[in-house]
Design an enzyme around this catalytic site. Sequence first.
Site, PDB file in Angstrom:
ATOM      1  N   TYR A  22       0.793  -1.236   0.000  1.00 10.66           N
ATOM      2  CA  TYR A  22       0.000   0.000   0.000  1.00 10.66           C
ATOM      3  C   TYR A  22       0.822   1.282   0.000  1.00 10.66           C
ATOM      4  O   TYR A  22       0.255   2.377  -0.049  1.00 10.66           O
ATOM      5  CB  TYR A  22      -0.963  -0.010   1.196  1.00 10.66           C
ATOM      6  CG  TYR A  22      -1.968  -1.134   1.135  1.00 10.66           C
ATOM      7  CD1 TYR A  22      -2.923  -1.170   0.125  1.00 10.66           C
ATOM      8  CD2 TYR A  22      -1.951  -2.170   2.062  1.00 10.66           C
ATOM      9  CE1 TYR A  22      -3.840  -2.208   0.037  1.00 10.66           C
ATOM     10  CE2 TYR A  22      -2.871  -3.221   1.997  1.00 10.66           C
ATOM     11  CZ  TYR A  22      -3.808  -3.236   0.983  1.00 10.66           C
ATOM     12  OH  TYR A  22      -4.718  -4.261   0.901  1.00 10.66           O
ATOM     13  N   HIS A 100      -8.882   1.415  -5.801  1.00 12.26           N
ATOM     14  CA  HIS A 100      -8.053   0.554  -4.949  1.00 12.26           C
ATOM     15  C   HIS A 100      -6.598   0.948  -5.147  1.00 12.26           C
ATOM     16  O   HIS A 100      -6.153   1.118  -6.290  1.00 12.26           O
ATOM     17  CB  HIS A 100      -8.227  -0.920  -5.318  1.00 12.26           C
ATOM     18  CG  HIS A 100      -9.647  -1.369  -5.166  1.00 12.26           C
ATOM     19  ND1 HIS A 100     -10.204  -1.612  -3.932  1.00 12.26           N
ATOM     20  CD2 HIS A 100     -10.626  -1.545  -6.079  1.00 12.26           C
ATOM     21  CE1 HIS A 100     -11.478  -1.936  -4.098  1.00 12.26           C
ATOM     22  NE2 HIS A 100     -11.757  -1.909  -5.389  1.00 12.26           N
TER      23      HIS A 100
HETATM   24  C1  DQA Z   1      -7.826  -2.246  -1.113  1.00 16.03           C
HETATM   25  C2  DQA Z   1      -7.811  -3.696  -1.611  1.00 16.03           C
HETATM   26  C3  DQA Z   1      -8.681  -4.580  -0.731  1.00 16.03           C
HETATM   27  O1  DQA Z   1      -8.647  -5.924  -1.201  1.00 16.03           O
HETATM   28  C4  DQA Z   1      -8.175  -4.555   0.704  1.00 16.03           C
HETATM   29  O2  DQA Z   1      -9.025  -5.334   1.528  1.00 16.03           O
HETATM   30  C5  DQA Z   1      -8.007  -3.184   1.225  1.00 16.03           C
HETATM   31  C6  DQA Z   1      -7.464  -2.147   0.354  1.00 16.03           C
HETATM   32  C7  DQA Z   1      -6.837  -1.359  -1.899  1.00 16.03           C
HETATM   33  O3  DQA Z   1      -6.935  -0.140  -1.771  1.00 16.03           O
HETATM   34  O4  DQA Z   1      -5.955  -1.872  -2.594  1.00 16.03           O
HETATM   35  O5  DQA Z   1      -8.249  -2.921   2.403  1.00 16.03           O
HETATM   36  O6  DQA Z   1      -9.130  -1.725  -1.317  1.00 16.03           O
END
Ligand code: DQA
Length: 148
Positions: A22, A100
Amino acid sequence: MQILVLHGPNLNLLGSREPAVYGHTTLAQIDEQLARQAREAGATLQSFQSNHEGALIDRVQAARADGTGFIVINPGGLTHTSVALRDALAAVALPFVEVHLSNVHRREAFRHHSYFSDLAQGVIAGLGPAGYRAAVAFALEQLASSGV
Ligand code: DQA
């Protein structure tokens, strides 16, 4: 021109949460950039994060009457589980983009399905914080052309 940015569970931990997936940017930094981007375009932008599905649903419902013209949402893990949050977005019938940070399609199979994508105007995945900026740029364009 009012945009609502919604962040689901665990996104409050951005910056320290699995940085290899992330990144290092915090949620406060992302929200600050988006607020500036909207301000520079003469729009207002509100951000809301919650770890609670019901709080997100309440915020979506409130958007129906608070002047919101467009929603940008990263539902986090609720992407793959929440019929109720999907139903809230369908009920308010506001246009939204699903964002995402990670490329969910390159990850575990359970992340490949979203309860939101077929309702969304568009879906952005894998661009990190730039994905939110692209979504807000799109929202600003849409709002400007619709005069909302
Ligand atoms: C997310 C991807 C999701 O699968 C995960 O549960 C998240 C973050 C992303 O921003 O990549 O919490 O939404």
